[in-house]
Scaffold this motif. Structure first.
Motif, short mmCIF file in Angstrom:
data_model
loop_
_atom_site.label_atom_id
_atom_site.label_comp_id
_atom_site.label_asym_id
_atom_site.label_seq_id
_atom_site.Cartn_x
_atom_site.Cartn_y
_atom_site.Cartn_z
N ALA A 25 14.12 72.14 -10.28
CA ALA A 25 14.76 72.60 -9.62
C ALA A 25 14.82 74.24 -10.05
O ALA A 25 13.76 74.45 -11.71
N ASP A 26 14.91 75.66 -9.80
CA ASP A 26 14.63 76.85 -10.09
C ASP A 26 15.54 77.05 -11.88
O ASP A 26 14.49 77.56 -12.50
N LEU A 27 16.97 76.26 -11.57
CA LEU A 27 16.76 77.06 -12.44
C LEU A 27 16.73 75.60 -13.84
O LEU A 27 16.99 75.78 -15.32
N GLY A 28 16.33 74.68 -13.51
CA GLY A 28 15.33 73.70 -14.55
C GLY A 28 14.64 74.13 -15.46
O GLY A 28 14.07 73.61 -16.41
N LEU A 29 14.04 74.93 -14.56
CA LEU A 29 12.70 75.18 -14.97
C LEU A 29 12.71 76.56 -16.13
O LEU A 29 12.59 75.99 -17.17
N ASP A 30 13.47 76.99 -16.12
CA ASP A 30 13.79 77.50 -17.51
C ASP A 30 14.89 76.98 -18.87
O ASP A 30 14.89 77.23 -19.84
N ALA A 31 15.86 75.93 -18.71
CA ALA A 31 16.16 75.36 -19.13
C ALA A 31 15.14 73.85 -20.04
O ALA A 31 15.07 73.50 -21.25
N ALA A 32 13.59 73.80 -18.45
CA ALA A 32 13.04 72.71 -19.44
C ALA A 32 12.26 73.45 -20.77
O ALA A 32 11.69 72.90 -21.66
N LYS A 33 12.09 74.91 -20.80
CA LYS A 33 11.39 75.57 -21.34
C LYS A 33 12.23 75.70 -23.05
O LYS A 33 11.65 75.39 -23.88
N SER A 34 13.38 75.98 -22.74
CA SER A 34 14.43 75.59 -24.05
C SER A 34 14.27 74.12 -25.22
O SER A 34 14.21 74.53 -26.37
N THR A 35 13.53 73.62 -24.39
CA THR A 35 13.71 71.98 -25.03
C THR A 35 12.30 71.14 -25.66
O THR A 35 11.03 70.77 -26.42
N LEU A 36 10.76 72.37 -25.27
CA LEU A 36 9.15 72.85 -25.89
C LEU A 36 9.59 73.84 -26.69
O LEU A 36 10.03 74.41 -26.97
N PRO A 37 8.29 73.54 -27.39
CA PRO A 37 8.11 74.93 -29.37
C PRO A 37 7.98 75.83 -27.79
O PRO A 37 7.95 76.17 -27.10
N SER A 38 8.57 77.06 -29.09
CA SER A 38 8.47 78.51 -28.37
C SER A 38 7.69 79.72 -27.62
O SER A 38 7.45 79.29 -26.51
N GLU A 39 6.09 78.34 -27.95
CA GLU A 39 4.93 79.22 -27.44
C GLU A 39 4.79 77.99 -26.56
O GLU A 39 3.16 79.94 -25.79
N ARG A 40 4.89 78.11 -25.95
CA ARG A 40 4.24 76.46 -25.02
C ARG A 40 4.13 77.34 -23.67
O ARG A 40 5.84 77.36 -23.38
N LYS A 41 3.94 76.79 -22.74
CA LYS A 41 3.78 78.09 -21.68
C LYS A 41 3.51 76.51 -20.39
O LYS A 41 2.72 76.23 -20.69
N ILE A 42 4.57 76.79 -19.64
CA ILE A 42 4.72 75.67 -18.91
C ILE A 42 4.76 76.02 -17.24
O ILE A 42 4.64 75.38 -17.03
N GLY A 43 4.61 77.27 -17.43
CA GLY A 43 3.85 77.63 -15.60
C GLY A 43 4.90 77.67 -14.54
O GLY A 43 6.35 77.34 -15.44
N GLY A 44 4.33 77.21 -13.47
CA GLY A 44 5.51 76.60 -12.57
C GLY A 44 6.78 75.66 -11.99
O GLY A 44 6.01 74.22 -12.85
N ARG A 45 6.88 75.32 -11.18
CA ARG A 45 7.78 73.68 -10.82
C ARG A 45 7.16 73.04 -9.79
O ARG A 45 7.66 72.15 -9.51
N ALA A 46 5.59 73.56 -9.67
CA ALA A 46 4.74 72.91 -8.70
C ALA A 46 5.80 72.62 -7.67
O ALA A 46 6.39 71.22 -6.91
N ARG A 47 5.98 73.17 -6.63
CA ARG A 47 7.05 73.39 -5.31
C ARG A 47 6.82 72.33 -4.40
O ARG A 47 7.34 71.65 -4.12
N SER A 48 5.23 72.59 -4.45
CA SER A 48 4.80 71.66 -3.10
C SER A 48 5.15 70.13 -3.46
O SER A 48 4.16 69.41 -2.39
N VAL A 49 3.82 69.76 -4.47
CA VAL A 49 3.95 68.69 -5.51
C VAL A 49 4.99 67.62 -5.02
O VAL A 49 6.28 67.75 -4.66
#
Length: 330
Positions: free
Chosen positions: A128-152
């Motif tokens: 979800a929208d809030l989960g995107l920020d939470a997921a970023k904190s679990t990955l390396p700081s330089e990682r760009k995870i992009g969007g959350r693929a809303r329609s997939v």
């Protein structure tokens, strides 16, 4: 008559076992480390089924129930959400407005847990929208995870995304036969490779696991729904990307005399400078060919019903003698 001595010979009442009270925020009983792992999985994969997350996050657990509990707890806290199912079946329609206006109450759902109908497929989960920020904190700081693929996964069942996930499972999950390669944090999905003219060649997945002797591996997954010309065009764009150069920033003279350095080395500095990064073409689908190799690890399909597995075939990366593992997906 005194009653002071009464009860002295009686045994104390046996202590009853106190039931564990689950936190209100996490009524399904998931633990913090498990939710951390699930968020990390969804941050990389974007969408996944419970089984796929289980095979990557907790393959040592006998059943995926613990992972399902973590997903439900994340959904309760608006960090994750369901995206439909792998069958692509649409959701049940809501009652028409005429019934609402007439004051007709909808039929009450059964108290027991509903049984999924045959052919409904596995539930697809995403951030979800809030989960995107939470997921970023679990990955390396330089990682760009992009969007959350809303329609997939909402209407089509996301067969391509599921095939990419199965490929990652085949490489990385300890539950897959053979030695696992990399961790989930070593993977990136939908990785962009910029080209001139505001174009991009997106790799379905990229693995960077130098500790496992795989400094970089680009993965393309085809479900036998693309023509050979379309697939060949992807490799043409990769060749265009690998041919891009930039001027050596350490050069102090005129820029026209500066040494030309490959642009792709900026993105993948851990790769060998003596050869181009290998590209694995993973073929899936019932009518996919037996194998295909294009300057990459060999990939092949597995027999129907066997699921993802690491194949025993090996191939050599271009410009070197290091063997590369092969993958297979259904």
């Amino acid at each position: 008559m005194s009653h002071d001595g009464e009860g002295q010979g009686q045994r104390p009442a046996a202590k009853t076992r106190t039931a564990f009270v689950r936190a209100k925020a996490y009524p399904n009983g998931s633990t913090g480390p498990l939710r951390h792992s699930v968020l990390q999985m969804l941050g990389v994969l974007k969408v996944a089924t419970v089984k796929q997350v289980w095979l990557l996050a907790r393959p040592d657990h006998e059943h995926p129930n613990t992972v399902a509990s973590a997903l439900r707890d994340l959904a309760k806290n608006k960090l994750a959400e369901q995206r439909g199912s792998t069958s692509g079946l649409p959701r049940q329609p809501e009652p028409p407005d005429s019934d609402r206006s007439a004051g007709l109450s909808p039929v009450r759902a059964a108290k027991r847990r509903p049984v999924r109908p045959p052919g409904a497929g596995a539930v697809i989960w995403g951030l979800a929208d809030l989960g995107l920020d939470a997921a970023k904190s679990t990955l390396p700081s330089e990682r760009k995870i992009g969007g959350r693929a809303r329609s997939v996964g909402r209407t089509t069942g996301a067969p391509h995304a599921m095939a990419v996930n199965d490929t990652i499972v085949a490489f990385t999950s300890p539950a897959t036969p053979g030695k696992s390669i990399g961790r989930i944090a070593d993977w990136t999905t939908e990785a962009p490779h910029p080209l001139p003219g505001d174009r991009n060649q997106f790799a379905d997945a990229v693995l960077t696991a130098p500790t496992d002797n795989v400094p970089v591996l680009l993965v393309e997954v085809d479900l036998h729904n693309e023509t050979p010309d379309v697939i060949a065009a992807k490799f043409d764009r990769y060749a265009e990307y690998f041919a891009l150069t930039y001027n050596d920033p350490k050069h102090k003279g005129h820029h026209s005399h500066a040494k030309k350095l490959p642009t792709w080395r900026r993105t993948y500095p851990m790769a060998s400078p003596h050869s181009l990064p290998p590209i694995a073409l993973v073929l899936g689908g019932a009518q996919a060919p037996a194998a295909s190799t294009t300057s990459s690890p060999r990939s092949r399909t597995s027999p129907p019903g066997t699921g993802p597995r690491r194949a025993t075939t090996r191939s050599t990366s271009p410009g070197g003698s290091r063997p590369w593992p092969a993958t297979s997906t259904t």
